[in-house]
Enzyme design. Structure first.
Site, PDB file in Angstrom:
ATOM      1  N   GLY A  48      80.124  36.359  66.418  1.00 47.03           N
ATOM      2  CA  GLY A  48      79.405  35.844  65.245  1.00 47.03           C
ATOM      3  C   GLY A  48      79.463  36.697  63.995  1.00 47.03           C
ATOM      4  CD  GLU A 102      74.063  40.329  66.623  1.00 45.05           C
ATOM      5  OE1 GLU A 102      75.187  39.900  66.290  1.00 45.05           O
ATOM      6  OE2 GLU A 102      73.659  40.325  67.792  1.00 45.05           O
ATOM      7  CG  ASP A 103      75.661  36.657  64.479  1.00 42.73           C
ATOM      8  OD1 ASP A 103      74.864  37.346  65.149  1.00 42.73           O
ATOM      9  OD2 ASP A 103      76.268  35.674  64.959  1.00 42.73           O
ATOM     10  CG  ASP A 106      66.914  33.165  67.845  1.00 44.47           C
ATOM     11  OD1 ASP A 106      65.856  32.868  67.294  1.00 44.47           O
ATOM     12  OD2 ASP A 106      67.477  32.403  68.663  1.00 44.47           O
ATOM     13  CE  LYS A 134      67.539  31.292  63.685  1.00 43.62           C
ATOM     14  NZ  LYS A 134      67.949  30.487  64.866  1.00 43.62           N
ATOM     15  CG  PHE A 155      71.292  26.205  65.864  1.00 42.99           C
ATOM     16  CD1 PHE A 155      71.379  27.313  66.694  1.00 42.99           C
ATOM     17  CD2 PHE A 155      72.452  25.513  65.560  1.00 42.99           C
ATOM     18  CE1 PHE A 155      72.598  27.723  67.217  1.00 42.99           C
ATOM     19  CE2 PHE A 155      73.684  25.905  66.076  1.00 42.99           C
ATOM     20  CZ  PHE A 155      73.750  27.017  66.905  1.00 42.99           C
ATOM     21  CB  ILE A 156      71.953  28.561  60.508  1.00 40.60           C
ATOM     22  CG1 ILE A 156      71.923  29.981  61.129  1.00 40.60           C
ATOM     23  CG2 ILE A 156      70.638  28.252  59.812  1.00 40.60           C
ATOM     24  CD1 ILE A 156      71.810  31.104  60.109  1.00 40.60           C
ATOM     25  CG  ASP A 162      79.282  29.614  68.040  1.00 34.23           C
ATOM     26  OD1 ASP A 162      78.430  30.522  67.904  1.00 34.23           O
ATOM     27  OD2 ASP A 162      79.537  29.084  69.140  1.00 34.23           O
ATOM     28  NE  ARG A 168      82.722  31.712  66.948  1.00 34.81           N
ATOM     29  CZ  ARG A 168      81.596  32.214  67.433  1.00 34.81           C
ATOM     30  NH1 ARG A 168      80.711  32.762  66.633  1.00 34.81           N
ATOM     31  NH2 ARG A 168      81.315  32.127  68.723  1.00 34.81           N
TER      32      ARG A 168
HETATM   33  P1  5GP Z   1      68.864  36.678  70.326  1.00 32.40           P
HETATM   34  O1  5GP Z   1      69.294  37.457  71.529  1.00 32.40           O
HETATM   35  O2  5GP Z   1      68.283  37.535  69.217  1.00 32.40           O
HETATM   36  O3  5GP Z   1      67.928  35.554  70.705  1.00 32.40           O
HETATM   37  O4  5GP Z   1      70.102  35.927  69.770  1.00 32.40           O
HETATM   38  C1  5GP Z   1      71.074  36.606  69.116  1.00 32.40           C
HETATM   39  C2  5GP Z   1      72.392  35.886  69.149  1.00 32.40           C
HETATM   40  O5  5GP Z   1      72.250  34.468  69.311  1.00 32.40           O
HETATM   41  C3  5GP Z   1      73.052  36.092  67.829  1.00 32.40           C
HETATM   42  O6  5GP Z   1      73.876  37.215  67.858  1.00 32.40           O
HETATM   43  C4  5GP Z   1      73.810  34.806  67.620  1.00 32.40           C
HETATM   44  O7  5GP Z   1      75.101  34.947  68.137  1.00 32.40           O
HETATM   45  C5  5GP Z   1      73.035  33.774  68.383  1.00 32.40           C
HETATM   46  N1  5GP Z   1      72.125  32.994  67.486  1.00 32.40           N
HETATM   47  C6  5GP Z   1      70.811  33.171  67.265  1.00 32.40           C
HETATM   48  N2  5GP Z   1      70.317  32.284  66.387  1.00 32.40           N
HETATM   49  C7  5GP Z   1      71.370  31.524  66.017  1.00 32.40           C
HETATM   50  C8  5GP Z   1      71.531  30.420  65.086  1.00 32.40           C
HETATM   51  O8  5GP Z   1      70.604  29.942  64.419  1.00 32.40           O
HETATM   52  N3  5GP Z   1      72.783  29.912  64.984  1.00 32.40           N
HETATM   53  C9  5GP Z   1      73.848  30.392  65.696  1.00 32.40           C
HETATM   54  N4  5GP Z   1      75.019  29.807  65.501  1.00 32.40           N
HETATM   55  N5  5GP Z   1      73.747  31.427  66.558  1.00 32.40           N
HETATM   56  C10 5GP Z   1      72.524  31.983  66.716  1.00 32.40           C
HETATM   57 MG    MG Z   2      75.682  37.619  67.336  1.00 31.95          MG
END
Ligand code: 5GP
Ligand code: MG
Length: 179
Positions: A48, A102-103, A106, A134, A155-156, A162, A168
């Site tokens: 990402g 990191e992208d 969440d 977020k 969700f984006i 992606d 992407r």
């Molecule tokens: P976390 O472990 O913080 O819940 O999630 C992190 C990973 O989930 C991010 O690195 C990303 O790849 C993916 N992710 C989280 N939120 C989104 C979103 O809104 N859109 C997309 N495409 N990927 C997300």
């Molecule tokens: Mg990521």
């Protein structure tokens, strides 16, 4: 309102490429001041963060290295809650000032997993730079050092992020119409 279709879902334009680049420029200026003389090792979390890392690194003016790690925690539009390491890190992080790139953060589960993994390898420091945070979705005690943008819990896709492997390549960020 510009809309795009990615597989079976529709998305509306949310953040333009111009705004993303402005935010990344501000973030890079902050990093250039903060981390001067620390020779950081940036660790880009694939897939990402590839576009973000590229635009960020072009604006980081201090001596630094960049490496890549591949993790996966999402399936479709929902966090799996567990992290799978797909490709490990090739470089040594011992005594290095590491900056995770990191992208999006969440729930924070992915970044927490990576921080703990890196800390076991005796780095001098571990910092986090993320394009998106977020705050309402955060379930872990993670505080990113550099955040380009805070966004609501939707969700984006686009700009490296992606939906099920697709989207992407979109230049802008798009927000899902209905989950
Ligand atoms: P976390 O472990 O913080 O819940 O999630 C992190 C990973 O989930 C991010 O690195 C990303 O790849 C993916 N992710 C989280 N939120 C989104 C979103 O809104 N859109 C997309 N495409 N990927 C997300
Ligand atoms: Mg990521």
């Amino acid at each position: 309102m510009e809309s795009v279709q990615v597989k079976d879902k529709s998305f509306d334009l949310f953040i333009s490429e111009e705004v993303i680049i402005d935010k990344i420029e501000a973030l890079a200026r902050h990093i250039n001041e903060d981390l001067a003389n620390t020779q950081p090792l940036f660790v880009c979390v694939l897939n990402g963060a590839f576009m973000f890392a590229s635009d960020l690194m072009k604006r980081v003016k201090i001596p630094c290295e960049i490496s890549f790690i591949r993790l996966k925690s999402y399936q479709g539009t929902c966090s799996e809650g567990k992290v799978r390491e797909i490709n490990g890190l090739a470089e040594s992080v011992e005594d290095r000032n590491v900056v995770i790139v990191e992208d999006i953060i969440d729930t924070g589960v992915t970044i927490k997993y990576l921080i703990e993994k890196l800390k076991r390898l005796n780095p001098a420091s571990v910092k986090i730079a993320t394009l998106f945070l977020k705050p309402d979705a955060l379930k872990t005690d993670v505080t990113p050092n550099y955040v380009a943008m805070e966004i609501p819990n939707d969700f984006i896709v686009g700009y490296g992020l992606d939906y099920d492997g697709f989207g992407r390549n979109l230049r802008n960020i798009y927000k899902i119409k209905s989950c």
